[in-house]
Scaffold this motif. Structure first.
Motif, PDB file in Angstrom:
ATOM      1  N   PRO A 152      -3.114  -2.816  11.685  1.00 20.96           N
ATOM      2  CA  PRO A 152      -2.491  -4.032  11.152  1.00 20.96           C
ATOM      3  C   PRO A 152      -2.835  -4.279   9.676  1.00 20.96           C
ATOM      4  O   PRO A 152      -1.972  -4.666   8.890  1.00 20.96           O
ATOM      5  N   GLN A 153      -4.090  -4.028   9.300  1.00 19.83           N
ATOM      6  CA  GLN A 153      -4.477  -4.204   7.900  1.00 19.83           C
ATOM      7  C   GLN A 153      -3.790  -3.166   7.015  1.00 19.83           C
ATOM      8  O   GLN A 153      -3.379  -3.469   5.885  1.00 19.83           O
ATOM      9  N   ALA A 154      -3.658  -1.938   7.508  1.00 18.10           N
ATOM     10  CA  ALA A 154      -2.989  -0.892   6.737  1.00 18.10           C
ATOM     11  C   ALA A 154      -1.520  -1.255   6.515  1.00 18.10           C
ATOM     12  O   ALA A 154      -1.000  -1.102   5.403  1.00 18.10           O
ATOM     13  N   LEU A 155      -0.865  -1.761   7.549  1.00 20.94           N
ATOM     14  CA  LEU A 155       0.535  -2.166   7.413  1.00 20.94           C
ATOM     15  C   LEU A 155       0.681  -3.339   6.451  1.00 20.94           C
ATOM     16  O   LEU A 155       1.624  -3.385   5.653  1.00 20.94           O
ATOM     17  N   LYS A 156      -0.258  -4.266   6.505  1.00 22.14           N
ATOM     18  CA  LYS A 156      -0.239  -5.403   5.582  1.00 22.14           C
ATOM     19  C   LYS A 156      -0.410  -4.916   4.142  1.00 22.14           C
ATOM     20  O   LYS A 156       0.267  -5.392   3.227  1.00 22.14           O
ATOM     21  N   GLN A 157      -1.306  -3.947   3.941  1.00 20.07           N
ATOM     22  CA  GLN A 157      -1.521  -3.366   2.615  1.00 20.07           C
ATOM     23  C   GLN A 157      -0.239  -2.700   2.120  1.00 20.07           C
ATOM     24  O   GLN A 157       0.175  -2.893   0.986  1.00 20.07           O
ATOM     25  N   CYS A 158       0.402  -1.919   2.978  1.00 23.36           N
ATOM     26  CA  CYS A 158       1.651  -1.243   2.610  1.00 23.36           C
ATOM     27  C   CYS A 158       2.738  -2.243   2.242  1.00 23.36           C
ATOM     28  O   CYS A 158       3.486  -2.048   1.280  1.00 23.36           O
ATOM     29  N   ALA A 171      -0.573   7.009 -11.581  1.00 25.09           N
ATOM     30  CA  ALA A 171      -0.354   5.834 -10.729  1.00 25.09           C
ATOM     31  C   ALA A 171      -0.574   6.172  -9.252  1.00 25.09           C
ATOM     32  O   ALA A 171      -0.845   5.276  -8.453  1.00 25.09           O
ATOM     33  N   LEU A 172      -0.466   7.444  -8.900  1.00 20.39           N
ATOM     34  CA  LEU A 172      -0.702   7.848  -7.513  1.00 20.39           C
ATOM     35  C   LEU A 172      -2.138   7.559  -7.100  1.00 20.39           C
ATOM     36  O   LEU A 172      -2.394   7.204  -5.958  1.00 20.39           O
ATOM     37  N   GLN A 173      -3.072   7.675  -8.026  1.00 14.95           N
ATOM     38  CA  GLN A 173      -4.477   7.417  -7.709  1.00 14.95           C
ATOM     39  C   GLN A 173      -4.677   5.983  -7.217  1.00 14.95           C
ATOM     40  O   GLN A 173      -5.413   5.753  -6.263  1.00 14.95           O
ATOM     41  N   THR A 174      -4.011   5.034  -7.825  1.00 13.37           N
ATOM     42  CA  THR A 174      -4.128   3.632  -7.420  1.00 13.37           C
ATOM     43  C   THR A 174      -3.630   3.446  -5.988  1.00 13.37           C
ATOM     44  O   THR A 174      -4.264   2.760  -5.181  1.00 13.37           O
ATOM     45  N   VAL A 175      -2.501   4.072  -5.668  1.00 13.86           N
ATOM     46  CA  VAL A 175      -1.935   3.968  -4.323  1.00 13.86           C
ATOM     47  C   VAL A 175      -2.880   4.607  -3.308  1.00 13.86           C
ATOM     48  O   VAL A 175      -3.192   4.022  -2.266  1.00 13.86           O
ATOM     49  N   VAL A 176      -3.336   5.804  -3.608  1.00 16.80           N
ATOM     50  CA  VAL A 176      -4.230   6.522  -2.700  1.00 16.80           C
ATOM     51  C   VAL A 176      -5.523   5.751  -2.489  1.00 16.80           C
ATOM     52  O   VAL A 176      -5.997   5.602  -1.355  1.00 16.80           O
ATOM     53  N   ASP A 177      -6.096   5.227  -3.555  1.00 20.89           N
ATOM     54  CA  ASP A 177      -7.346   4.471  -3.426  1.00 20.89           C
ATOM     55  C   ASP A 177      -7.171   3.240  -2.545  1.00 20.89           C
ATOM     56  O   ASP A 177      -8.035   2.913  -1.734  1.00 20.89           O
ATOM     57  N   ALA A 178      -6.054   2.543  -2.692  1.00 16.72           N
ATOM     58  CA  ALA A 178      -5.808   1.341  -1.890  1.00 16.72           C
ATOM     59  C   ALA A 178      -5.641   1.692  -0.410  1.00 16.72           C
ATOM     60  O   ALA A 178      -6.171   1.000   0.463  1.00 16.72           O
ATOM     61  N   LEU A 179      -4.926   2.761  -0.124  1.00 14.94           N
ATOM     62  CA  LEU A 179      -4.673   3.127   1.269  1.00 14.94           C
ATOM     63  C   LEU A 179      -5.871   3.802   1.931  1.00 14.94           C
ATOM     64  O   LEU A 179      -6.030   3.723   3.145  1.00 14.94           O
ATOM     65  N   ALA A 180      -6.713   4.445   1.145  1.00 16.51           N
ATOM     66  CA  ALA A 180      -7.877   5.155   1.700  1.00 16.51           C
ATOM     67  C   ALA A 180      -8.854   4.215   2.383  1.00 16.51           C
ATOM     68  O   ALA A 180      -9.629   4.650   3.242  1.00 16.51           O
ATOM     69  N   MET A 216       2.491  -3.473  -1.308  1.00 19.26           N
ATOM     70  CA  MET A 216       2.568  -2.485  -2.392  1.00 19.26           C
ATOM     71  C   MET A 216       4.026  -2.172  -2.728  1.00 19.26           C
ATOM     72  O   MET A 216       4.737  -1.601  -1.898  1.00 19.26           O
ATOM     73  N   PRO A 217       4.477  -2.497  -3.937  1.00 26.21           N
ATOM     74  CA  PRO A 217       5.876  -2.210  -4.295  1.00 26.21           C
ATOM     75  C   PRO A 217       6.192  -0.715  -4.345  1.00 26.21           C
ATOM     76  O   PRO A 217       7.355  -0.331  -4.218  1.00 26.21           O
ATOM     77  N   GLU A 218       5.171   0.128  -4.476  1.00 25.81           N
ATOM     78  CA  GLU A 218       5.387   1.572  -4.490  1.00 25.81           C
ATOM     79  C   GLU A 218       5.810   2.114  -3.127  1.00 25.81           C
ATOM     80  O   GLU A 218       6.412   3.170  -3.034  1.00 25.81           O
ATOM     81  N   LEU A 231       0.443   6.871  10.542  1.00 25.19           N
ATOM     82  CA  LEU A 231       1.518   6.385   9.692  1.00 25.19           C
ATOM     83  C   LEU A 231       1.947   7.468   8.716  1.00 25.19           C
ATOM     84  O   LEU A 231       1.113   8.232   8.210  1.00 25.19           O
ATOM     85  N   LEU A 232       3.238   7.496   8.428  1.00 25.37           N
ATOM     86  CA  LEU A 232       3.787   8.317   7.356  1.00 25.37           C
ATOM     87  C   LEU A 232       4.374   7.343   6.358  1.00 25.37           C
ATOM     88  O   LEU A 232       5.266   6.557   6.696  1.00 25.37           O
ATOM     89  N   ILE A 233       3.847   7.368   5.140  1.00 24.32           N
ATOM     90  CA  ILE A 233       4.169   6.367   4.128  1.00 24.32           C
ATOM     91  C   ILE A 233       4.901   7.059   2.983  1.00 24.32           C
ATOM     92  O   ILE A 233       4.373   7.985   2.369  1.00 24.32           O
ATOM     93  N   ARG A 234       6.110   6.603   2.700  1.00 22.93           N
ATOM     94  CA  ARG A 234       6.899   7.156   1.593  1.00 22.93           C
ATOM     95  C   ARG A 234       6.750   6.235   0.390  1.00 22.93           C
ATOM     96  O   ARG A 234       7.033   5.040   0.473  1.00 22.93           O
ATOM     97  N   CYS A 235       6.308   6.827  -0.722  1.00 21.74           N
ATOM     98  CA  CYS A 235       6.040   6.045  -1.932  1.00 21.74           C
ATOM     99  C   CYS A 235       6.803   6.608  -3.123  1.00 21.74           C
ATOM    100  O   CYS A 235       7.101   7.797  -3.172  1.00 21.74           O
ATOM    101  N   VAL A 236       7.075   5.750  -4.087  1.00 15.72           N
ATOM    102  CA  VAL A 236       7.589   6.178  -5.384  1.00 15.72           C
ATOM    103  C   VAL A 236       6.522   5.880  -6.426  1.00 15.72           C
ATOM    104  O   VAL A 236       5.842   4.853  -6.356  1.00 15.72           O
ATOM    105  N   ILE A 237       6.395   6.790  -7.379  1.00 16.31           N
ATOM    106  CA  ILE A 237       5.338   6.692  -8.374  1.00 16.31           C
ATOM    107  C   ILE A 237       5.955   6.933  -9.752  1.00 16.31           C
ATOM    108  O   ILE A 237       6.647   7.941  -9.941  1.00 16.31           O
ATOM    109  N   PRO A 238       5.710   6.047 -10.712  1.00 17.75           N
ATOM    110  CA  PRO A 238       6.288   6.275 -12.038  1.00 17.75           C
ATOM    111  C   PRO A 238       5.615   7.421 -12.800  1.00 17.75           C
ATOM    112  O   PRO A 238       6.280   8.155 -13.523  1.00 17.75           O
TER     113      PRO A 238
END
Length: 158
Positions: A83-89, A118-127, A92-94, A107-114
């Motif tokens: 539930p916390q992981a889904l809330k985090q996702c 910026a991928l490091q920020t997404v990975v760190d948050a989800l880790a 995240m606008p990515e 979970l399989l999470i599809r992200c867009v990264i500029p």
């Protein structure tokens, strides 16, 4: 959605046509399919009411919007943290899409990264929610709308 709602061949023609061009007029759609504008309008309303058609949207070119990379992130976690992981996702606008999957990952999470950094920020948050495996998308060689599936075995369709 009404699970007892059955699509007939005309409904499938409408669904297919709307997936390819939802902006076409009802009269143009009716001419393509062979129904009057009122008949098309009524069928679309029924498809919407049954939850078959959930909405309408535009297909966007991610590259032209400045998203140079797409990543697929698999999250392996325990059920208590999902539930916390889904809330985090959700926050995240990515994150474009999250699929709940079977197997070792949850979970399989599809992200867009500029940009790559910026991928490091997404990975760190989800880790914080479990173990991650990240893959970058190189291309999308097959992307298609939903089609009516034949009931025959796949090998019999060839």
């Amino acid at each position: 959605m009404n699970s007892s709602f059955q699509l007939d061949s005309m409904d499938w023609k409408i669904v297919d046509a709307l997936q390819h061009d939802a902006r076409q007029s009802l009269s143009a759609l009716g001419k393509r399919i062979g129904l009057s504008q009122p008949a098309i309008s009524e069928r679309i309303r029924k498809l919407e009411d049954a939850g078959v058609i959930e909405g309408y949207g535009a297909r966007l070119n991610l590259q032209k919007l400045g998203y140079g990379l797409q990543a697929m992130i698999r999250l392996r976690s325990d059920h208590a943290r999902l539930p916390q992981a889904l809330k985090q996702c959700e926050a995240m606008p990515e994150v474009l899409e999250v699929l709940r999957i079977t197997g070792e990952d949850c979970l399989l999470i599809r992200c867009v990264i500029p940009r790559p950094e910026a991928l490091q920020t997404v990975v760190d948050a989800l880790a914080a929610h479990g173990n991650l495996t990240t893959s970058l998308v190189l291309s999308t060689p097959i992307a298609r709308p939903v089609a009516r599936l034949d009931t025959a075995e796949p090998s019999a369709r060839q």
